[in-house]
Enzyme design. Structure first.
Site, PDB file in Angstrom:
ATOM      1  N   HIS A  45       0.803  -1.101  -0.076  1.00 52.02           N
ATOM      2  CA  HIS A  45       0.032   0.115   0.184  1.00 52.02           C
ATOM      3  C   HIS A  45       0.848   1.286  -0.058  1.00 52.02           C
ATOM      4  CE1 HIS A  45      -4.016  -1.653   0.578  1.00 52.02           C
ATOM      5  NE2 HIS A  45      -3.493  -2.705   1.355  1.00 52.02           N
ATOM      6  N   ASP A  46       2.233   1.164  -0.312  1.00 49.10           N
ATOM      7  CA  ASP A  46       2.984   2.181  -0.567  1.00 49.10           C
ATOM      8  C   ASP A  46       3.921   2.472   0.623  1.00 49.10           C
ATOM      9  OD1 ASP A  46       2.354   5.606  -2.037  1.00 49.10           O
ATOM     10  OD2 ASP A  46       3.722   4.171  -2.109  1.00 49.10           O
ATOM     11  N   VAL A  49       9.514  -1.688   4.731  1.00 45.28           N
ATOM     12  CA  VAL A  49      10.069  -2.048   6.006  1.00 45.28           C
ATOM     13  C   VAL A  49      11.027  -3.250   5.653  1.00 45.28           C
ATOM     14  CG1 VAL A  49       8.343  -3.950   6.311  1.00 45.28           C
ATOM     15  CG2 VAL A  49       9.626  -3.136   8.286  1.00 45.28           C
ATOM     16  N   HIS A  68       2.801 -14.918   2.003  1.00 53.51           N
ATOM     17  CA  HIS A  68       1.682 -15.679   3.019  1.00 53.51           C
ATOM     18  C   HIS A  68       2.385 -16.734   3.839  1.00 53.51           C
ATOM     19  CE1 HIS A  68      -2.106 -14.459   0.177  1.00 53.51           C
ATOM     20  NE2 HIS A  68      -1.390 -13.411   1.022  1.00 53.51           N
ATOM     21  N   THR A  69       3.615 -16.722   3.922  1.00 53.77           N
ATOM     22  CA  THR A  69       4.184 -17.626   4.895  1.00 53.77           C
ATOM     23  C   THR A  69       4.093 -17.070   6.256  1.00 53.77           C
ATOM     24  OG1 THR A  69       6.225 -18.753   5.502  1.00 53.77           O
ATOM     25  CG2 THR A  69       6.579 -16.540   4.781  1.00 53.77           C
ATOM     26  N   ASP A 111       0.011 -19.834   7.028  1.00 53.06           N
ATOM     27  CA  ASP A 111       0.691 -20.792   6.968  1.00 53.06           C
ATOM     28  C   ASP A 111       0.731 -21.530   8.349  1.00 53.06           C
ATOM     29  OD1 ASP A 111       2.826 -22.657   7.057  1.00 53.06           O
ATOM     30  OD2 ASP A 111       4.305 -21.156   6.873  1.00 53.06           O
ATOM     31  N   ASP A 169       9.650 -18.439   6.001  1.00 54.49           N
ATOM     32  CA  ASP A 169      10.768 -19.340   5.316  1.00 54.49           C
ATOM     33  C   ASP A 169       9.632 -20.038   4.027  1.00 54.49           C
ATOM     34  OD1 ASP A 169       8.014 -20.735   6.349  1.00 54.49           O
ATOM     35  OD2 ASP A 169       9.306 -21.385   8.083  1.00 54.49           O
TER      36      ASP A 169
END
Length: 260
Positions: free
Chosen positions: A72-73, A76, A135-136, A180, A188
């Protein structure tokens, strides 16, 4: 009396301090650079990293939340892999929840829809799979995966059953489940191993391994963690370079969630 400062307060204070210098710096610099704040705020990254590490330690979901913000802009540097962040990106002067949500591929998309959505942003099928590996970590609401666990057939039966206790057929929309299940707080390649076992939580997740063109890439990442981490980092850098506002364009928000 001793004073106690939260990691979010430290992060906010540092960012506000840097913004004053960045407003002037932005007048003469119109390109993203990993050293953008080297002169104006040399301690920015180390301070932000420390605050983020503290926040993630206190709340494991924060890592996934911050990663989503990148889409979303925002940016990190997370644990699990790392990359050189191009700095100097400015914020838009408009804010639209609808636009933000519509630009994030929906969890109900089939493979063709996913490929199209990422292609429209300049990403390849390989980069789609790599970025989906985010999505881990993180969790999803029951309302997002209910249809999958009750109606779809390409799902491990025991996996589906284990989720139904916390996600009933009606009600409990906001109940959470990890994306996950194997290693929900570790960045991972377990996500890809789960897909091969038909244990993708979202419909869009399992679409990546469902007899289609991306099956081979899922197999590759499931057996080669280093390859996944490298490709994920490269794709994140590419995403960060999507039409950035620099120089005097846009603004530097005092609050990331809304315009000044």
């Amino acid at each position: 009396m001793a004073h106690s400062y939260s990691s979010s307060a430290i992060l906010t204070t540092t960012i506000k301090f840097c913004l004053l210098f960045s407003l002037l710096l932005g007048m003469v610099s119109a390109q993203l650079s990993p050293t953008f704040y080297a002169t104006s705020c040399p301690n920015a990254l180390s301070t932000i990293k420390s605050a983020v590490n503290s926040a993630v330690s206190s709340e494991k979901r924060m890592g996934a939340s911050l990663l989503r913000l990148h889409f979303h802009d925002c940016f990190v540097n997370l644990g699990g892999t790392n990359w050189t962040v191009q700095l100097g990106r400015r914020d838009s002067t408009t804010a639209s929840l609808t636009a933000a949500n519509s630009n994030i591929p929906a969890p109900t998309l089939n493979l063709s829809g996913l490929l199209s959505a990422f292609s429209n942003k300049g990403f390849t099928a390989k980069e789609l799979v790599a970025l989906s590996g985010s999505h881990t970590i993180g969790q999803a609401r029951c309302t997002v995966f209910r249809t999958r666990i009750y109606n779809e057939t390409n799902i491990d039966s025991s996996f589906a059953t284990s989720l139904k206790s916390n996600c009933p057929s009606t009600g409990g929309d906001n109940n959470l489940a990890p994306l996950d299940l194997t290693s929900p707080t570790s960045f991972d390649n377990a996500y890809f191993k789960n897909l091969i076992s038909n244990k993708g939580l979202l419909h869009s997740d399992q679409q990546l391994f469902n007899g289609g063109s991306t099956d081979s890439q899922v197999n590759a990442y499931s057996s080669n963690s280093a390859s996944f981490l490298t490709d994920f980092a490269n794709a994140m850098v590419k995403m960060g370079n999507l039409s950035p506002l620099t120089g005097t364009s846009g603004q530097i928000r005092k609050n990331c969630r809304k315009t000044n």
